[in-house]
Design a protein around this motif. Structure first.
Motif, PDB file in Angstrom:
ATOM      1  N   CYS A   1       0.870  -1.182   0.000  1.00 49.63           N
ATOM      2  CA  CYS A   1       0.000   0.000   0.000  1.00 49.63           C
ATOM      3  C   CYS A   1       0.902   1.226   0.000  1.00 49.63           C
ATOM      4  CB  CYS A   1      -0.910  -0.001   1.237  1.00 49.63           C
ATOM      5  SG  CYS A   1      -1.825   1.544   1.429  1.00 49.63           S
ATOM      6  N   PRO A   2       0.671   2.188  -0.910  1.00 52.17           N
ATOM      7  CA  PRO A   2       1.574   3.347  -0.963  1.00 52.17           C
ATOM      8  C   PRO A   2       1.573   4.142   0.338  1.00 52.17           C
ATOM      9  CG  PRO A   2      -0.066   3.423  -2.739  1.00 52.17           C
ATOM     10  CD  PRO A   2      -0.399   2.240  -1.890  1.00 52.17           C
ATOM     11  N   TRP A   3       0.516   4.004   1.131  1.00 53.40           N
ATOM     12  CA  TRP A   3       0.423   4.775   2.371  1.00 53.40           C
ATOM     13  C   TRP A   3       0.844   3.979   3.593  1.00 53.40           C
ATOM     14  CZ3 TRP A   3      -3.313   5.024  -1.493  1.00 53.40           C
ATOM     15  CH2 TRP A   3      -3.318   6.233  -2.202  1.00 53.40           C
ATOM     16  N   CYS A   4       0.568   2.681   3.599  1.00 52.44           N
ATOM     17  CA  CYS A   4       0.776   1.877   4.811  1.00 52.44           C
ATOM     18  C   CYS A   4       1.941   0.905   4.683  1.00 52.44           C
ATOM     19  CB  CYS A   4      -0.476   1.085   5.149  1.00 52.44           C
ATOM     20  SG  CYS A   4      -1.969   2.086   5.147  1.00 52.44           S
ATOM     21  N   GLY A   5       2.442   0.698   3.477  1.00 53.50           N
ATOM     22  CA  GLY A   5       3.517  -0.273   3.310  1.00 53.50           C
ATOM     23  C   GLY A   5       2.983  -1.648   2.978  1.00 53.50           C
ATOM     24  N   PRO A   6       3.875  -2.656   3.016  1.00 52.87           N
ATOM     25  CA  PRO A   6       3.457  -4.002   2.602  1.00 52.87           C
ATOM     26  C   PRO A   6       2.508  -4.631   3.618  1.00 52.87           C
ATOM     27  CG  PRO A   6       5.759  -4.001   3.319  1.00 52.87           C
ATOM     28  CD  PRO A   6       5.305  -2.582   3.375  1.00 52.87           C
ATOM     29  N   ARG A   7       1.443  -5.210   3.100  1.00 56.39           N
ATOM     30  CA  ARG A   7       0.461  -5.880   3.959  1.00 56.39           C
ATOM     31  C   ARG A   7      -0.022  -7.141   3.252  1.00 56.39           C
ATOM     32  NH1 ARG A   7       1.869  -2.246   6.807  1.00 56.39           N
ATOM     33  NH2 ARG A   7       0.618  -0.924   8.169  1.00 56.39           N
TER      34      ARG A   7
ATOM     35  N   CYS B   1      -7.865  -1.856  -3.240  1.00 56.91           N
ATOM     36  CA  CYS B   1      -8.288  -0.949  -2.171  1.00 56.91           C
ATOM     37  C   CYS B   1      -7.826  -1.545  -0.845  1.00 56.91           C
ATOM     38  CB  CYS B   1      -9.806  -0.801  -2.172  1.00 56.91           C
ATOM     39  SG  CYS B   1     -10.413   0.208  -0.809  1.00 56.91           S
ATOM     40  N   HIS B   2      -7.142  -0.754  -0.061  1.00 56.46           N
ATOM     41  CA  HIS B   2      -6.674  -1.244   1.244  1.00 56.46           C
ATOM     42  C   HIS B   2      -7.842  -1.195   2.240  1.00 56.46           C
ATOM     43  CE1 HIS B   2      -3.344  -1.166   4.548  1.00 56.46           C
ATOM     44  NE2 HIS B   2      -4.021  -2.292   4.500  1.00 56.46           N
ATOM     45  N   SER B   3      -8.801  -2.078   2.019  1.00 60.18           N
ATOM     46  CA  SER B   3     -10.105  -1.944   2.687  1.00 60.18           C
ATOM     47  C   SER B   3     -10.038  -2.185   4.195  1.00 60.18           C
ATOM     48  CB  SER B   3     -11.121  -2.881   2.027  1.00 60.18           C
ATOM     49  OG  SER B   3     -10.571  -4.151   1.846  1.00 60.18           O
ATOM     50  N   ALA B   4      -9.088  -3.000   4.659  1.00 54.38           N
ATOM     51  CA  ALA B   4      -8.989  -3.227   6.103  1.00 54.38           C
ATOM     52  C   ALA B   4      -7.905  -2.336   6.721  1.00 54.38           C
ATOM     53  CB  ALA B   4      -8.690  -4.702   6.395  1.00 54.38           C
ATOM     54  N   GLY B   5      -7.435  -1.355   5.949  1.00 53.28           N
ATOM     55  CA  GLY B   5      -6.406  -0.450   6.455  1.00 53.28           C
ATOM     56  C   GLY B   5      -6.831   0.983   6.244  1.00 53.28           C
ATOM     57  N   CYS B   6      -6.104   1.683   5.390  1.00 54.25           N
ATOM     58  CA  CYS B   6      -6.386   3.109   5.190  1.00 54.25           C
ATOM     59  C   CYS B   6      -7.587   3.346   4.281  1.00 54.25           C
ATOM     60  CB  CYS B   6      -5.156   3.804   4.613  1.00 54.25           C
ATOM     61  SG  CYS B   6      -4.718   3.213   2.967  1.00 54.25           S
TER      62      CYS B   6
ATOM     63  N   ARG C   1       4.885  -4.177  -9.171  1.00 48.78           N
ATOM     64  CA  ARG C   1       5.615  -2.922  -9.017  1.00 48.78           C
ATOM     65  C   ARG C   1       4.593  -1.793  -8.980  1.00 48.78           C
ATOM     66  NH1 ARG C   1       5.662  -1.015 -14.342  1.00 48.78           N
ATOM     67  NH2 ARG C   1       5.635  -2.668 -15.902  1.00 48.78           N
ATOM     68  N   PRO C   2       4.990  -0.658  -8.396  1.00 50.95           N
ATOM     69  CA  PRO C   2       4.004   0.412  -8.289  1.00 50.95           C
ATOM     70  C   PRO C   2       3.487   0.813  -9.662  1.00 50.95           C
ATOM     71  CG  PRO C   2       6.006   0.935  -7.054  1.00 50.95           C
ATOM     72  CD  PRO C   2       6.291  -0.302  -7.856  1.00 50.95           C
TER      73      PRO C   2
ATOM     74  N   ALA D   1      -3.948   9.946  -9.009  1.00 56.73           N
ATOM     75  CA  ALA D   1      -4.122  11.396  -8.967  1.00 56.73           C
ATOM     76  C   ALA D   1      -3.766  11.940  -7.572  1.00 56.73           C
ATOM     77  CB  ALA D   1      -5.555  11.757  -9.322  1.00 56.73           C
ATOM     78  N   ARG D   2      -4.203  11.173  -6.556  1.00 54.69           N
ATOM     79  CA  ARG D   2      -3.890  11.629  -5.202  1.00 54.69           C
ATOM     80  C   ARG D   2      -2.600  10.987  -4.733  1.00 54.69           C
ATOM     81  NH1 ARG D   2      -8.235  11.103  -0.981  1.00 54.69           N
ATOM     82  NH2 ARG D   2      -8.920   9.246  -2.063  1.00 54.69           N
ATOM     83  N   LYS D   3      -1.593  11.780  -4.480  1.00 48.25           N
ATOM     84  CA  LYS D   3      -0.292  11.276  -4.052  1.00 48.25           C
ATOM     85  C   LYS D   3      -0.345  10.957  -2.563  1.00 48.25           C
ATOM     86  CE  LYS D   3       2.559  11.904  -7.654  1.00 48.25           C
ATOM     87  NZ  LYS D   3       2.400  13.140  -8.404  1.00 48.25           N
ATOM     88  N   PRO D   4       0.509  10.028  -2.102  1.00 46.42           N
ATOM     89  CA  PRO D   4       0.598   9.825  -0.650  1.00 46.42           C
ATOM     90  C   PRO D   4       0.967  11.134   0.046  1.00 46.42           C
ATOM     91  CG  PRO D   4       1.858   8.174  -1.854  1.00 46.42           C
ATOM     92  CD  PRO D   4       1.395   9.179  -2.849  1.00 46.42           C
ATOM     93  N   VAL D   5       0.339  11.409   1.165  1.00 37.59           N
ATOM     94  CA  VAL D   5       0.700  12.616   1.925  1.00 37.59           C
ATOM     95  C   VAL D   5       1.511  12.193   3.141  1.00 37.59           C
ATOM     96  CG1 VAL D   5      -1.113  14.230   1.264  1.00 37.59           C
ATOM     97  CG2 VAL D   5      -1.606  12.456   2.944  1.00 37.59           C
ATOM     98  N   SER D   6       2.581  12.917   3.402  1.00 39.11           N
ATOM     99  CA  SER D   6       3.339  12.557   4.600  1.00 39.11           C
ATOM    100  C   SER D   6       2.642  13.164   5.812  1.00 39.11           C
ATOM    101  CB  SER D   6       4.779  13.044   4.487  1.00 39.11           C
ATOM    102  OG  SER D   6       4.815  14.253   3.781  1.00 39.11           O
ATOM    103  N   PRO D   7       2.636  12.432   6.923  1.00 40.31           N
ATOM    104  CA  PRO D   7       1.863  12.885   8.079  1.00 40.31           C
ATOM    105  C   PRO D   7       2.424  14.183   8.675  1.00 40.31           C
ATOM    106  CG  PRO D   7       3.135  10.905   8.617  1.00 40.31           C
ATOM    107  CD  PRO D   7       3.326  11.163   7.158  1.00 40.31           C
TER     108      PRO D   7
END
Ligand SMILES: Cc1cc2nc3c(=O)[nH]c(=O)nc-3n(C[C@H](O)[C@H](O)[C@H](O)COP(=O)(O)OP(=O)(O)OC[C@H]3O[C@@H](n4cnc5c(N)ncnc54)[C@H](O)[C@@H]3O)c2cc1C
Ligand SMILES: [Zn+2]
Lengths: 91, 408
Positions: free
Chosen positions: A6-12, A58-63, A79-80, A85-91
């Motif tokens: 997941c681009p936001w949460c990492g490997p799952r 869709c990371h349905s059980a995560g973000c 590979r990615p 359109a929506r880029k990962p946002v850093s917290p």
């Protein structure tokens, strides 16, 4: 089980995700202009390659966010995909 | 030290020849699964067309035919489906004597369980629809289920109690490999060339017409080409620039060690998502739905297996100590309405039999019958008329998702 990045949460584990099929299938700009065959094509026809395939998860059980990857449908190597359109946002 | 050994027994007579491909045939069928073999057999038997080759990339019937869980039933909801699967079931019932081959058709009956009020309504509706189509089906209550299948837990205090089931007594299982060999032997005797290790890689064309196939063993001309290549169909049609509404997915199954006969019928549950029967030899045979993603790897994900085993234990606590011996997967092609595509392709001389998804084994003789008719005459048999590719433009879908779903 696939390990999906997941681009936001990492490997799952795959079990956290929902599959969304082929990526970049855009809604017709002018649906009224489509005849039945073209509308059927948009609704029902998708690529089905053996090899690299741009697809959505869709990371349905995560973000709960959607993203694209390119997965080889013969080897499952991922590979990615093209940046969504929506880029990962850093917290 | 030399020892004398007894001579090995004579090998059984060959079931089919192993011919070299000729350079041209009246009809070439791509894929020697059950469907390709049945089609070749009925082309010869029903239509007198014997200049036929069945081309197989691997070994005969080594695709989904070798990997399926062998469930046969015809209790589908919609009229079009009922007609197709019941045609097949009626053919199954006479086929062992017709082909002179005991493939262990066992009409032990199928229970489709209902665990929710909505499933009860849907199931009863399906029973009524089956009755109207002359198909054997009954609604049975938990006490009746307990008599039909004593090892099934029908107590009310489980997570998803069994509220009832549909029961089709004529449904059952058959030994899949034997079915393929039975068709192969007869087709061969009628003059059909069965050619293994011959992968079709593309087509030869003349304008809008298909004139033959390119293969790993050279070009073969054909008057007509029938595709019965299951999960790999769209790889072939892609070479013509022809897109089909198909997605190929892994579909898994597993077997336990051999057990004494304990399970008298076939049990399927869409809600807890598993189906289970006991093979002739004694293994429990379990399956569920497809893996979510597209894939040609013939290998699915473990969590799907875990799910179906958990579901099986919910239904059959008695299986808690059974060991899994093998798991495997096939590649099945799924359509948007969960029904197959059988008919002419929009390219002359090319015919499609694909999209059987998770449930095409039961259809084998019926699919062969109508596909042979379509190839021989150029147009559909009344039973496969609704199954043409056009339905994805007209919208006349045969939406069996609800009634077919996990259950094959
Ligand atoms: C795990 C599992 C469980 C199943 N359980 C059931 C069940 O209980 N009941 C039921 O009704 N159905 C079941 N099915 C579905 C059933 O197996 C299929 O729908 C059916 O086998 C499809 O038709 P077929 O026999 O022609 O396919 P296949 O046997 O897959 O035949 C296609 C053949 O084409 C060959 N081929 C592909 N591409 C090429 C090429 N380019 N050149 C040459 N040859 C090619 C393949 O090698 C293969 O042998 C199950 C499937 C699986 C995987
Ligand atoms: Zn995430």
């Amino acid at each position: 089980m696939l390990s999906i990045e997941c681009p936001w949460c990492g490997p799952r584990d795959e079990a956290e995700f929902r599959y969304g099929g082929q990526a970049h299938v855009t809604h017709p700009d002018d649906p009224d202009a489509l005849d039945d065959a073209a509308w059927g094509e948009y609704l029902f026809f998708r690529d089905n390659p053996r090899g690299p395939f741009a697809e959505r998860w869709c990371h349905s059980a995560g973000c709960r966010r959607w993203f694209d990857v390119v997965r080889d449908t013969a080897t499952n190597k991922m590979r990615p995909g093209t940046p969504a359109a929506r880029k990962p946002v850093s917290p | 030290m030399a020892t004398t050994r007894p001579h090995p027994a004579e090998p059984p007579a060959r079931l089919w020849r192993n011919p070299e491909p000729k350079r041209a045939y009246d009809v070439v069928i791509v894929g020697s699964g059950g469907h390709g073999l049945a089609t070749a057999y009925y082309l010869a038997r029903n239509h007198g067309i014997t200049d036929v080759a069945v081309l197989e990339r691997g070994w005969l019937a080594g695709g989904n035919m070798a990997r399926n869980t062998t469930i046969i039933r015809s209790n589908y909801l919609l009229d079009q489906s009922a007609a197709l699967y019941e045609l097949a079931l009626r053919l199954w019932e006479g086929l062992e004597s017709e082909l002179d081959y005991d493939f262990l058709l066992s009409q032990r009956g199928v229970l489709n369980l209902a665990h929710t009020e909505q499933e009860v309504r849907d199931s009863r509706r399906r029973v009524f629809a089956n009755a109207l189509n002359g198909i054997d089906a009954q609604w049975v209550s938990p006490p009746e289920i307990a008599e039909l299948c004593p090892i099934l837990d029908v107590s009310p205090d489980v997570r998803y109690p069994v509220l009832g089931a549909t029961w089709q007594p004529r449904a059952g299982i058959a030994k899949h490999d034997y079915v393929a060999w039975a068709f192969a032997r007869r087709a061969d005797q009628l003059g059909v060339d069965l050619i293994q290790n011959c992968e079709v890689t593309g087509f030869t064309t003349d304008g809008d017409r298909v004139t033959g196939v390119e293969t790993s063993r050279g070009t073969i001309a054909a008057g007509r080409v029938g595709l019965a290549a299951a999960g790999r169909t769209s790889l072939l049609t892609d070479t013509l620039g022809l897109r089909l509404p198909l997605q190929s997915h892994p579909l898994q199954a597993l077997v336990s060690e051999l057990l004494e006969p304990v399970h008298p019928c076939v049990v399927m549950s869409n809600h807890v998502h598993v189906y289970c029967s006991q093979a002739h030899k004694g293994e429990l045979v379990l399956g569920a739905g497809i893996d979510s993603y597209n894939g040609y790897g013939q290998r699915g994900s473990v969590h799907v297996v875990e799910h179906q085993m958990a579901a099986a234990l919910e239904l059959f606590p008695v299986f808690a100590r059974a060991h899994v011996i093998r798991t495997w997967a096939g590649t099945v092609d799924v359509t948007p309405d969960a029904s197959p595509i059988i008919g002419p392709a929009p390219v002359e001389n090319l015919f499609l039999n694909c999209g059987w998804g998770t449930g095409g084994f039961k259809a084998t003789p019926g699919a062969g019958w109508v596909f042979a008719h379509t190839i021989a005459t150029g147009g559909p048999h009344p039973v496969n008329e609704p199954y043409g590719l056009e339905r994805f433009a007209t919208g006349a879908l045969i939406d069996e998702h609800g009634a077919a779903a996990v259950a094959h």
